[in-house]
Write a protein that holds these residues in place. Structure first.
Motif, short mmCIF file in Angstrom:
data_model
loop_
_atom_site.label_atom_id
_atom_site.label_comp_id
_atom_site.label_asym_id
_atom_site.label_seq_id
_atom_site.Cartn_x
_atom_site.Cartn_y
_atom_site.Cartn_z
N LEU A 211 0.81 -1.11 -0.07
CA LEU A 211 0.01 -0.10 -0.15
C LEU A 211 0.86 1.24 -0.11
N GLY A 212 2.02 1.27 0.51
CA GLY A 212 2.91 2.23 0.62
C GLY A 212 4.44 1.88 0.85
N SER A 213 5.24 2.29 -0.16
CA SER A 213 6.58 2.01 0.12
C SER A 213 7.73 2.90 0.31
N GLY A 214 6.98 4.06 0.74
CA GLY A 214 8.01 5.15 1.01
C GLY A 214 7.99 5.62 2.53
N THR A 215 7.90 7.05 2.62
CA THR A 215 8.01 7.71 3.99
C THR A 215 6.94 8.80 3.88
N ASN A 216 6.97 9.67 5.03
CA ASN A 216 5.93 10.79 5.41
C ASN A 216 5.72 11.53 3.96
N VAL A 217 6.76 11.95 3.43
CA VAL A 217 6.63 13.04 2.34
C VAL A 217 7.51 12.55 1.26
N HIS A 218 6.86 11.72 0.28
CA HIS A 218 7.72 11.30 -0.89
C HIS A 218 6.91 11.63 -2.20
N PRO A 219 7.59 12.11 -3.25
CA PRO A 219 6.99 12.45 -4.45
C PRO A 219 6.05 11.39 -5.22
N ARG A 220 6.43 10.16 -5.15
CA ARG A 220 6.15 9.02 -5.78
C ARG A 220 5.50 7.96 -4.99
N ARG A 221 5.58 7.94 -3.86
CA ARG A 221 5.06 6.78 -2.92
C ARG A 221 4.27 7.16 -1.76
N ALA A 222 3.41 6.37 -1.37
CA ALA A 222 2.57 6.56 -0.04
C ALA A 222 3.75 6.00 0.94
N ALA A 223 3.28 6.29 2.33
CA ALA A 223 4.21 5.93 3.35
C ALA A 223 3.88 4.45 3.61
N ALA A 224 4.41 4.06 4.71
CA ALA A 224 4.38 2.60 5.00
C ALA A 224 3.01 1.94 5.14
N GLY A 225 2.72 0.92 4.42
CA GLY A 225 1.39 0.20 4.43
C GLY A 225 1.23 -0.89 3.68
N TYR A 226 0.89 -2.02 4.36
CA TYR A 226 0.93 -3.55 3.59
C TYR A 226 -0.40 -3.97 3.76
N LEU A 227 -1.18 -4.73 2.81
CA LEU A 227 -2.11 -5.69 2.99
C LEU A 227 -1.71 -7.00 2.70
N VAL A 228 -2.09 -7.84 3.65
CA VAL A 228 -1.50 -9.02 3.74
C VAL A 228 -3.00 -10.11 3.65
N GLU A 229 -3.16 -10.88 2.66
CA GLU A 229 -4.48 -11.72 2.64
C GLU A 229 -3.92 -12.92 3.21
N THR A 230 -4.44 -13.73 4.03
CA THR A 230 -4.41 -15.13 4.35
C THR A 230 -5.85 -15.53 4.17
N ASP A 231 -6.32 -16.21 5.44
CA ASP A 231 -7.62 -16.54 5.27
C ASP A 231 -8.71 -15.48 5.73
N GLN A 232 -7.67 -14.40 5.98
CA GLN A 232 -8.52 -13.19 6.24
C GLN A 232 -7.52 -11.88 5.85
N PRO A 233 -8.15 -10.84 5.57
CA PRO A 233 -7.46 -9.56 5.36
C PRO A 233 -6.78 -8.95 6.51
N PHE A 234 -5.32 -8.70 6.59
CA PHE A 234 -4.76 -7.65 7.57
C PHE A 234 -4.12 -6.45 6.82
N VAL A 235 -4.23 -5.46 7.48
CA VAL A 235 -3.35 -4.25 7.13
C VAL A 235 -2.15 -4.06 8.08
N ILE A 236 -1.21 -3.97 7.78
CA ILE A 236 -0.16 -3.92 8.72
C ILE A 236 0.51 -2.57 8.42
N ASP A 237 0.53 -1.54 9.26
CA ASP A 237 0.85 -0.31 9.16
C ASP A 237 -0.38 0.66 7.98
N PHE A 238 -0.34 1.98 8.48
CA PHE A 238 -1.30 2.60 7.83
C PHE A 238 -0.95 4.19 7.61
N GLY A 239 0.23 4.30 7.04
CA GLY A 239 0.74 5.67 7.01
C GLY A 239 0.08 6.49 6.02
N PRO A 240 0.44 7.90 5.90
CA PRO A 240 -0.13 8.56 4.92
C PRO A 240 -0.34 8.05 3.45
#
Length: 250
Positions: free
Chosen positions: A6-35
């Motif tokens: 969901l995001g591979s950068g930091t707070n202010v990055h011109p091309r990337r959202a900040a940290a965030g990942y969606l992991v789907e197993t038997d249900q979805p999890f969001v790990i970190d939820f940056g800008p």
């Protein structure tokens, strides 16, 4: 198991959202939820109102601030459109105080028509449905409890450093993982404080025996160098440089 960045950068990055990942197993999890990660979550097509578990590595703004917008939307949707399931927030020490303060600060947050559970974790393994989750304390900055996570489901595993310096706890967390997502804030020739550089990421992946390395959480200085090649000096496996909305299934 499927990962969406969901995001591979930091707070202010011109091309990337900040940290965030969606992991789907038997249900979805969001790990970190940056800008800006919430906007990318909407692009995945996942119904955000299905989310029942959010995990946080630590509470620098680039890892949690979009939670405020997500939660406001969840409350309004549950009041005016349709009910949603209860929500569990999982994070390091300080999670309860932070989230209770956020919820109490905004009047419309106080009467959510669903239950919110706040779970503080440290150096333990627990299960959610059929997914095993290990939280491990890593070294980032002084006086701030920071976690890395490992999710396992049906023999597959995903390890995430959060923000971390090189440390034995992180190597242990990533041991034998199918995919290690590591904090590559800096290039190896331009290291900085409190985070790993590309060479550190390669060392962690090699020493842990991770099957694949995904470099992420780039500061802008890292974009000017070949961080994959720098990590590859220490790690002989497959290396990928993250980008927003990249998906990996295994």
């Amino acid at each position: 198991m499927r990962l969406t960045v969901l995001g591979s950068g930091t707070n202010v990055h011109p091309r990337r959202a900040a940290a965030g990942y969606l992991v789907e197993t038997d249900q979805p999890f969001v790990i970190d939820f940056g800008p800006r990660t919430l906007s990318n979550l909407l692009k995945t097509g996942l119904d955000r109102h299905r989310l029942t578990h959010l995990l946080f590595s630590h509470f620098h703004a680039d890892h949690f601030s979009d939670f405020i917008t997500f939660y406001f939307d969840a409350v309004i949707h549950a009041k005016l459109v349709r009910p949603r399931p209860d929500l569990t927030l999982i994070g390091p020490r300080g999670s309860r105080r932070l989230f209770q303060t956020i919820i109490r600060t905004f009047p419309s947050f106080n009467d959510a028509p669903f239950r919110v559970r706040i779970q503080e974790v440290a150096d333990e393994t627990f299960t959610v449905g059929q997914t095993s989750i290990t939280a491990r304390t890593v070294r980032h900055t002084p006086r701030l409890h920071c976690l890395g996570y490992r999710l396992e489901h049906k023999g597959r595993s995903w390890a995430y450093s959060g923000d971390s310096q090189y440390c034995p706890a992180l190597v242990s967390l990533c041991e034998g993982s199918d995919l290690a997502v590591l904090d590559c804030s800096y290039p190896a020739n331009r290291p900085g404080p409190a985070h790993m550089h590309a060479g550190d990421c390669g060392r962690v992946a090699q020493e842990s025996g991770a099957a694949r390395l995904l470099l992420s959480h780039f500061y802008q200085v890292a974009e000017r160098y070949d961080v994959k090649a720098q990590a590859g000096k220490h790690y002989r496996g497959r290396i990928t440089k993250a980008r927003d909305l990249l998906q990996i299934a295994w």
